[in-house]
Design an enzyme around this catalytic site. Structure first.
Site, mmCIF file in Angstrom:
data_model
loop_
_atom_site.group_PDB
_atom_site.id
_atom_site.type_symbol
_atom_site.label_atom_id
_atom_site.label_comp_id
_atom_site.label_asym_id
_atom_site.label_seq_id
_atom_site.Cartn_x
_atom_site.Cartn_y
_atom_site.Cartn_z
ATOM 1 C CD GLU A 181 -2.877 -1.315 -0.069
ATOM 2 O OE1 GLU A 181 -3.009 -0.389 -0.723
ATOM 3 O OE2 GLU A 181 -3.332 -2.411 -0.153
ATOM 4 C CG ASP B 43 2.494 -6.970 -5.943
ATOM 5 O OD1 ASP B 43 1.971 -6.553 -5.084
ATOM 6 O OD2 ASP B 43 2.244 -7.840 -6.701
HETATM 7 ZN ZN ZN Z 1 -2.782 -2.833 -4.627
#
Ligand code: ZN
Length: 417
Positions: A279, A360
């Protein structure tokens, strides 16, 4: 001309219907033909029983999705071909004399009718399908309160917003679309800033993290990434659903990362830290800003189109309106445009998936390894009974997040570099 426009619309309508139907059937078959063998990469975490439940869940949702899509399409066709917009127009002109009030009343009545048509499907999906698979935590009372709150909010916010928009259309001359756009964009920005702290709390409780191991671990990571931890909140998602999630929202001082309590329950501290890193990745890569900027740009284009369409009588005739009107053009844009915008979904999904990969990769670097994030995603997938084997066409069309398999492989590849 109106006839030709209607035919083009119906053509796109049919094409979208066909496309949607084919993709759903492909996706269902792709889930079903897998038999009971769990894909290798997931086998250490997901057993055959859970795998077959996930496939049954996919099938159930797709089947129901097709039924509700067919009914909603039929409702749209009936509204259009029965001349309903023109009838409603006449009815409202008889009630109110001010064009501004007529416009606002039209949009509210029209939305009310189309929303009511969707309610039974929403209820069935929540109280029958979600219940069957153990996800529904909502009571009928909470559902009703939610609906009332949502509608009150859209009245309180929507009424002045529409009235002001009509004012710009009516009073600011040739360039109304620039003023209207600037006004709407400023409003959108304001909503975006106040949503996390003023509106979302009307529906859920957001609490800062409690002292303890989890908070320490999250704080340590946030500090390392240069993210202010005042913005990490727990949300009582379990009041409505057993599904778990996390998200990043807001801008500047209102930015916050929200972890569902259901997520905190099922993931380990290390996995939650990796989810937080993902996040923070969205924040660091400025994804929210990019989304806002592209939404402002596309709405500028839309406003320009609106200004061109506003006096084009055949367009109104094609959609069964008696004459050009401000509310008519808005309804055509909001309600009848989906057969065209549908074909933009692969592009929008693709942009969103690219950002997920970026977040990611950021998380992988922040954590030093992708193991925790991969395993956290695996557990999320398992708890949510997500489809492990979506059809590639289906996922490339609709998925805002990459399918687990592709995400897993991309993350594992980063570890090998
Ligand atoms: Zn995401």
């Amino acid at each position: 001309m109106a006839q030709t426009l209607l035919i083009i619309y119906l053509l796109f309508f049919a094409l979208r219907f066909l496309f949607h139907w084919i993709l759903s059937v492909l996706n269902m078959n792709s889930a079903l033909k897998q038999k009971d063998r769990v894909p290798d990469f997931a086998a250490p975490w997901i057993d055959e029983d859970r795998y077959s439940r996930a496939r049954a869940y996919t099938k159930r949702k797709e089947e129901f999705g097709l039924v509700s899509f067919a009914v909603r399409s039929a409702v749209t066709l009936i509204i259009l071909l029965s001349g309903f917009p023109g009838t409603l127009d006449l009815f409202i002109t008889g009630l109110f004399s001010s064009p501004l009030v007529q416009g606002v009343a039209f949009i509210f009545l029209f939305s009310l009718i189309t929303d009511l048509a969707g309610l039974p499907f929403e209820g069935y999906s929540q109280f029958v399908i979600e219940e069957e698979f153990g996800f529904n935590k909502m009571t009928g009372k909470l559902w009703l309160t939610d609906k009332i709150k949502e509608n009150l909010l859209s009245l309180v916010i929507g009424f002045p917003l529409l009235a002001l928009l009509f004012f710009f259309m009516d009073r600011t001359g040739e360039l109304w679309w620039v003023y209207g756009w600037a006004f709407l964009s400023a409003f959108q920005l304001l909503m975006f800033l106040i949503y996390p702290s003023l509106i979302a709390p009307l529906f859920n409780k957001f609490t800062p993290l409690e002292e303890g191991e989890l908070k320490d671990s999250l704080n340590e990571l946030a500090e390392k990434c240069g993210f202010k931890t005042k913005g990490i909140f727990l949300m009582d998602g379990s009041r409505r659903s057993a599904h778990s999630n996390a998200y990043f929202t807001g801008l500047g001082r209102t930015k916050r990362i929200v972890l569902f309590d259901t997520l905190v329950e099922s993931l380990s501290t290390a996995e939650l830290t990796a989810v937080l890193a993902h996040e923070i990745g969205h924040y660091k890569k400025k994804h929210i800003l990019k989304k806002l900027a592209s939404s402002f740009l596309s709405s500028l284009a839309l406003f320009y189109l609106l200004s061109l369409a506003l006096n084009w009588t055949p367009l109104f005739q094609a959609f069964s309106f008696n004459a050009p009107s401000y509310h008519g053009v808005l309804i055509i844009l909001m309600y009848f445009s989906s057969p065209f915008t549908y074909f933009l979904s692969p592009l929008l999904s693709r942009i969103s998936r690219k950002q997920e990969y970026e977040a990611d990769a950021y998380a992988r670097n922040a954590m030093g390894s992708s193991k925790e994030l991969r395993e956290g995603l695996m557990k999320l997938n398992k708890e949510n009974l997500s489809n492990l084997t979506p059809h590639p066409l289906y996922s490339s069309f609709y998925y805002s997040h990459p399918p687990l398999r592709e995400r897993w492989d991309a993350l594992a590849a980063l570890d090998e570099e």
